[in-house]
Design an enzyme around this catalytic site. Sequence first.
Site, short mmCIF file in Angstrom:
data_model
loop_
_atom_site.label_atom_id
_atom_site.label_comp_id
_atom_site.label_asym_id
_atom_site.label_seq_id
_atom_site.Cartn_x
_atom_site.Cartn_y
_atom_site.Cartn_z
N GLU B 29 0.91 -1.21 0.03
CA GLU B 29 -0.04 0.10 0.02
C GLU B 29 0.88 1.35 -0.01
O GLU B 29 1.73 1.51 0.98
CB GLU B 29 -1.10 -0.08 1.34
CG GLU B 29 -1.90 -1.13 1.11
CD GLU B 29 -2.50 -1.55 2.71
OE1 GLU B 29 -2.18 -1.13 3.78
OE2 GLU B 29 -3.04 -2.74 2.85
N GLU B 60 -4.99 -6.43 2.97
CA GLU B 60 -3.73 -6.92 3.29
C GLU B 60 -4.00 -8.47 2.96
O GLU B 60 -2.57 -9.30 2.54
CB GLU B 60 -3.40 -6.91 4.81
CG GLU B 60 -2.85 -5.62 5.13
CD GLU B 60 -3.77 -4.56 5.22
OE1 GLU B 60 -4.83 -4.62 5.27
OE2 GLU B 60 -3.26 -3.29 5.47
N PHE B 83 2.08 -1.67 8.79
CA PHE B 83 2.22 -1.68 10.29
C PHE B 83 2.26 -3.05 10.71
O PHE B 83 1.27 -3.84 10.23
CB PHE B 83 1.45 -0.58 11.05
CG PHE B 83 1.48 0.69 11.06
CD1 PHE B 83 2.18 1.51 11.93
CD2 PHE B 83 1.18 1.53 10.03
CE1 PHE B 83 2.27 2.66 12.02
CE2 PHE B 83 1.31 3.01 9.88
CZ PHE B 83 1.73 3.39 10.90
N ASP B 85 1.16 -4.14 12.99
CA ASP B 85 0.15 -4.52 13.76
C ASP B 85 -1.24 -5.06 12.72
O ASP B 85 -2.07 -6.10 13.18
CB ASP B 85 -0.39 -3.51 14.69
CG ASP B 85 0.45 -2.62 15.14
OD1 ASP B 85 0.05 -2.32 16.29
OD2 ASP B 85 1.55 -1.96 14.49
N PHE B 86 -1.00 -4.55 11.49
CA PHE B 86 -1.90 -5.26 10.50
C PHE B 86 -1.70 -6.92 10.37
O PHE B 86 -2.58 -7.24 9.58
CB PHE B 86 -1.73 -4.52 9.22
CG PHE B 86 -2.03 -2.99 9.37
CD1 PHE B 86 -2.37 -2.54 10.60
CD2 PHE B 86 -1.61 -2.08 8.46
CE1 PHE B 86 -2.29 -0.90 10.84
CE2 PHE B 86 -1.66 -0.57 8.77
CZ PHE B 86 -1.97 -0.30 9.72
N HIS B 129 -0.82 0.80 16.51
CA HIS B 129 0.19 0.87 15.39
C HIS B 129 1.47 1.09 16.16
O HIS B 129 2.39 1.53 15.62
CB HIS B 129 -0.06 2.42 14.70
CG HIS B 129 -1.45 2.17 13.71
ND1 HIS B 129 -2.59 2.26 14.22
CD2 HIS B 129 -1.28 2.37 12.71
CE1 HIS B 129 -3.39 2.15 13.26
NE2 HIS B 129 -2.54 2.32 12.11
#
Lengths: 343, 329
Positions: B29, B60, B83, B85-86, B129
Amino acid sequence: MTTRTTSRRKPAAGANDDIGLDDRLEMYRLQVEIRDCEKRAHDLFLQNLVKGTSHLSLGQEAIAAGVAVAMEPGDKSFCTYRGHAHTLARGVPMEQVLGELMQRDNGLMRGKGGSMHLTSVEHGVLGSYAIIGAHLPIACGSAWRAQYLGEKDVSVCFFGDGTTNIGAFHEALNFASIWKLPVVFICENNLYMEYTPIGDVTAVEHPAADRASAYGLDSIIVDGNDADAVYRVAREAFRKARDGGGPSLIECKTYRHSGHSRADPATYRPKGELEEWLKRDPIAVYRQRLIEFGVGEEAIGRIDADSKRKVDEATAVCKAAPPAPAELLTADVYSDGGWAWRN
Amino acid sequence: MAELSYREAVARGIAQEMERDDRVVFLGEDVGKAGGVFKATVGLHERFGDRRVRDTPISEQAILGAAMGAAMTGLRPIAELMFSDFAAVCFDYIANEFPKLRYMTNGQMSCPLVVRTGNGGGARFGAQHSQSIENWTMMIPGLKVVAPSSPVDVVGLMAAAVRDDNPVIFHEHKSLYAIKGPVPDGEIVDTLGTAKILRAGADATIVALAMMVGRALDAAETLARDHGLDCEVIDVRSLVPLDTQTILGSVSRTGRLFTVEENPRLCGWGAEIASIAADEVFWDLDGPIVRITTPHIPLPAADHLEDLALPSVARIVDRIARVVNGSSQ
């Protein structure tokens, strides 16, 4: 645009049409062999020779046969846990499929994958995936590789109606569309996700086709119990993909004769529903089709008998095969063939 | 020899590999025309074009899934997960798909791809994040897991990751993107599974990763100056494969083991190293193995609270001095 495709027109006696006799006989043979092999898998399960789980395609064979015959040798198949049919349809020998189900060393993956993960790279079967929706993006990646390298193969991704409600389905369709990838998504709508009717949990009537327009794709619905109809739409989709026209989404209407998995007696189905669908059994439909095209009962009977013999021979080979050796346990975790995570 | 920032090193490492091998492609992205939200991939799109550097939708699962499908059929994709976290929204690929492909298919297919991702705290981004999720990826058989702490390691480990035939999760630390360091000219290729002793010492071994490496080194200087303790500092660099020989060899010499971990307490990577040390060099130890970690909490956004959460130089110094020299000091 909405396409409704069926093959109900009467052929001229003894003639062949756009499909041709060789492909028709091949589609019949595949359907019969898939049916016989899966019925044998069920029998072997009852004898405790097939363990774990298995998800049969009884009643859905026309889709596997119609698509496979429309494919070219280099094309890639991406299947779900209900993948025996698509694996057999690409020419994988029965004994390797049954051997895997029976956890024998002669199995496709020597017992390391099992019923839900049948894979034969040699035959273009690039895996059977048991997490709903996961393989749609993966098929996109394979198609991206073809596009990137200028290779002409098409990636074909099979999935059930239940998959249309998971995020990966939607991500993959958008992705395939914006990159114009040579991928064909084939939804086998057998009316039930697992136990729940798909219509009870889906906002639209046709779970795949009604979503197509959101991704700039045509809405294509086909009679999934008619191998000719499946073959024709698949052939057109593959041609479009190979010509750089991008992806297609095909919804095949069909019906699962048995439960979701071996654990499911399918008691949730309304009385009479199965019986109605059995009248449209794809193999019976196709046998009649062959007769209409002038194929004799004797030739059809030979295909039937050959199939039974193949299943018996494969069963005997698998019963005699040893289990996978213990050293396979730690093999091929990493690409060096081993499992070492530390020095 | 150039002085490069950590973020410039990311672009340098990717460019080196794309230049070398046409099968290396890069997707994510905002990674192309925008050069990445962390500006770590600036210039790649200009240099390699639309065909090889591809901007994707915010999808994702599609990014990681497509990378896998391309990897198993012949390309060498690098996918960016903006990130770390994703990872939770596409964890199926990280946990179920990449790492099991080779095993389940009895070696019929491999998955040679790199997922590079912005990991870790310190940027005041709040709980969704800022996490250090390297332990999420360490626990999965079939993955390799890397987390460089310096620009030169970014380049060399990126090259090693791209050339590896296994799926590699490449944790870049968000709060290190601005740091600078010397990077030699020419091709740099490092080796996965090798820890580095960055400071030699005789009294204790401090094992650290990513942003914690710099803090461990600073702590070692303070411990030497103020507490008379000569600490050895090891940058783990690669959690899988794990260079236990370097770590255990050091612990056997010093008799003390401290881990400095940014991840929350439970099941952090240091627990695995502590367990291995307890199993294998217990009789060389002069005291307890001590883990210095972020407490078992989500990370707060406010700067003073986040600073309290992550292991600081002062906390590392205090903990090690108390354990080694006793509570009287």
